[in-house]
Design an enzyme around this catalytic site. Structure first.
Site, mmCIF file in Angstrom:
data_model
loop_
_atom_site.group_PDB
_atom_site.id
_atom_site.type_symbol
_atom_site.label_atom_id
_atom_site.label_comp_id
_atom_site.label_asym_id
_atom_site.label_seq_id
_atom_site.Cartn_x
_atom_site.Cartn_y
_atom_site.Cartn_z
ATOM 1 N N ASP A 233 -5.921 -1.524 6.032
ATOM 2 C CA ASP A 233 -4.932 -0.453 5.947
ATOM 3 C C ASP A 233 -5.577 0.926 5.766
ATOM 4 O OD1 ASP A 233 -2.391 0.733 5.632
ATOM 5 O OD2 ASP A 233 -2.472 0.477 3.456
ATOM 6 N N TYR B 211 1.819 -6.213 -5.990
ATOM 7 C CA TYR B 211 2.821 -5.209 -5.625
ATOM 8 C C TYR B 211 4.230 -5.629 -6.006
ATOM 9 C CZ TYR B 211 -0.902 -2.594 -3.456
ATOM 10 O OH TYR B 211 -2.040 -1.841 -3.270
ATOM 11 N N GLU C 271 -5.349 -3.365 -7.788
ATOM 12 C CA GLU C 271 -4.368 -2.577 -7.038
ATOM 13 C C GLU C 271 -2.985 -2.862 -7.585
ATOM 14 O OE1 GLU C 271 -4.323 -2.825 -2.727
ATOM 15 O OE2 GLU C 271 -6.516 -2.807 -2.609
ATOM 16 N N GLU D 200 -9.091 -8.973 -0.392
ATOM 17 C CA GLU D 200 -7.928 -9.697 0.118
ATOM 18 C C GLU D 200 -8.215 -10.617 1.299
ATOM 19 O OE1 GLU D 200 -4.610 -7.054 0.741
ATOM 20 O OE2 GLU D 200 -4.263 -6.920 -1.410
#
Ligand code: BDP
Length: 595
Positions: free
Chosen positions: A163, A465, A502, A409
């Protein structure tokens, strides 16, 4: 590879500036021998910088393939009997280099340095033509991986699973330096404590040297220890340790025949024990961010003013650490973190090894199997191992580095994950003379029930998230799910500290909302406060590095408005509202812990 340094025996000539630059539209310039002569179709291009955002030419910005850089260089006569080395801080993602039409270097991997001894290809006092072909293509075999799609107009597009925008070019300084024929080529320092004294084990490589000696100088330049030979153990009486917040540095000055090389180091230890992360034997709690090398205009180019500014902002906020997400950063950054006592989780460029994610966005549908001969394969894995080894070779002596992150990840829930991860983890353990802890950053798709590799690592690093990609806008559910998941990690990975690497929502600066809905500045503050509340309740959680320090550029997508907006700060480094709340928290924590 040693950092380029001007010393009593070495001169450095910086080659940064505005170079001649050309796009290789057909990607056939190597076959056509473009490196032989000065280009006539060139345009000016600054080095270091990403070339992508410098011009208004969209075809150049999104070109997939080769880009050419060129300049003339005069070799000073004072080079005389020394060897002359041409050094690149990085070239993203691969490069070939020619001197007067003769190939002198070839390198793969976009974020680590490489160099070539060009003594025999040039003449002191004469000028030479330096040509560099940079290749920005990513394939299933590269780290990071990617693939190329051709559209209906026949135009190629670079695709990838990570990303951030595929900035490329010469992102870091290019230099020429001299060194004596017999030279120091490697230095390793490992430190420990013995009561109030510091123990320094060193090893220096200087092939062919008849005499090697070392001195340890304190920060004021005073000699505090000395020794003879290529390896040995030294004692610094009453040592000043390197500590988070207090980056005290010593220098190991290595003399090998005519060469002198000063290697900075700090005396500190790192250990993982009983779910705690210990620096100098004391529990350390990470406060900070995942960052990017990303700025307006220069993209991923290194710039000292912007680097120092970022550190000033981190200090203003009370941060004590960051992760070099998602690739090794410029060596200037690592040196500066050493100086300022900022703790670093050092990450390789192994990002996007997961076909369950597209552009950082979860659940966009699996179109490929992550690990297979056609996708992430043995060549990719060999590249991953190489990146781990080379990163550690570059950064092994930095006291700021306390933990290696070997992948971000990856598909750690896949059946094939273990076979891929084992050699990667092993490479980190075998390469690091300081035996720092090793980890990888786990993705939300690989919850403890699916995760297959955590036993290979020393810490649990989580990107989560809740409240954003899942439980969107519902912080009650988000909190419940977060607490539940952490409890499961503690069960499956007993004794391993948990670091949140994160968390955080996209936040549109200036979007204020009475109802605190997602994308608003209020929601960012709420979501972070929720995560922090949870962390405060759980002793096994030893770190909070929110995502991201600043907004950054990405590939275009329906979830990305001019890039990723999860920054604590905007892309031009202005605070979002939440930055003040986090500052209060972090400064209070700093006050309490002392760092
Ligand atoms: C994670 C990635 C990171 C992304 C982030 C996001 O590690 O690179 O930018 O999510 O979605 O998956 O913002």
């Amino acid at each position: 590879m040693l950092r380029v340094k001007q010393t009593a025996s070495r001169a450095v000539f910086n080659l940064d500036g505005v170079w001649n630059f050309a796009v290789d539209k057909e990607n056939d310039g190597i076959e056509k021998g473009r490196y032989r002569d000065e280009f006539t179709d060139g345009r000016p291009m600054p080095v270091p910088a990403s070339y992508n955002d410098i011009t208004n030419d969209v075809d150049l910005r999104d070109h997939v393939g080769l880009l050419w850089y060129q300049r003339r260089v005069t070799v000073p006569r004072i080079v005389a009997d020394n060897r002359l080395i041409l050094h690149f801080g990085s070239a993203t993602h691969a490069a070939k280099v020619w001197v007067n039409g003769q190939q002198v270097a070839e390198h793969e991997g976009g974020y680590l340095p490489f160099e070539a001894d060009i003594t025999d290809a040039v003449d002191p006092g004469a000028e030479f033509l330096l040509s560099v072909a940079v290749d920005n293509r990513l394939s299933w075999d590269t780290i990071p991986p990617g693939w190329i799609e051709t559209d209906s107009a026949g135009k190629p597009h670079q695709r990838y699973f990570h990303d951030f925008y595929n900035y490329s070019g010469l992102h870091r300084s290019v230099s020429l330096y001299t060194r004596p024929l017999i030279a120091v080529t490697d230095v390793t320092v490992v430190t420990d404590f013995d009561g109030a004294d510091g123990i320094v084990r060193y090893e220096a490589a200087a092939p062919g040297a008849e005499h090697i000696s070392v001195r340890v100088l304190d920060a004021a330049g005073k000699e505090v220890a000395a020794g003879e030979g290529a390896a040995g153990e030294l004692r610094i009486p009453n040592v000043t340790p390197w500590q988070p917040g207090r980056g005290y540095l010593y220098t190991l000055e290595v003399s090998a025949d005519q060469d002198i090389y000063p290697q900075k180091f700090g005396v500190r230890t790192v250990q993982v024990k009983d779910s705690q992360f210990l620096i100098n034997g004391k529990p350390f709690y990470f406060r900070g961010y995942g960052r990017h090398e990303d700025n307006i205009t220069i993209g991923k180019g290194h710039n000292n003013a912007l680097m120092v500014r970022d550190f000033e902002i981190m200090e203003w906020q009370g941060a004590n650490s960051f992760r070099t997400s998602h690739y090794p950063y410029a060596e200037e950054v690592m040196d500066y973190a050493d100086e300022r006592g900022v703790v670093v989780i050092d990450e390789t460029p192994a990002v996007g090894l997961n076909t369950g994610v597209s552009g950082g966005i979860l659940g966009s549908g699996k179109t490929f199997k992550t690990f297979s001969p056609e996708t992430i394969n043995d060549t990719t894995r060999a590249g991953n191992v190489r990146e781990v080894e080379k990163l550690i070779e570059r950064d092994k002596n930095h006291p700021c580095v306390v933990l290696w992150s070997v992948m971000n990840e990856p598909d750690s829930g896949a059946d094939e994950a273990r076979a891929y991860f084992e050699p990667v983890a092993r490479a980190a353990r075998e390469s690091d003379p300081q035996h720092r802890p090793v980890g990888f950053v786990n993705i939300m798709l690989a919850t403890p029930d699916k995760e297959k590799t955590i036993d290979l690592f020393d810490v649990v690093m989580l990107n989560r998230y809740y409240g954003w990609y899942v439980d969107t806008g519902n912080l009650d559910d988000a909190e419940a799910h977060l607490r539940q998941e952490i409890a499961e990690w503690i069960k499956v990975a007993p004794g391993k500290p948990i670091i949140f690497t994160e968390y955080g929502p996209d936040t549109l600066p200036g979007y204020r909302d009475f109802y605190h809905r997602p994308w608003s500045e209020e929601f960012q503050a709420d979501m972070l406060a929720m995560f922090h509340r949870v962390f405060d309740d759980i002793p096994e959680v030893v770190g909070e590095q929110m995502w991201n320090f600043a907004d950054f550029q990405t590939a275009p997508g329906i979830m990305r408005v001019g890039g990723n907006k999860k920054g604590m700060f905007t892309r031009d480094r202005q605070p979002k509202q939440n930055a003040f709340a986090v500052r209060q928290r972090w400064l209070a924590m700093k006050e309490e812990s002392g760092f």
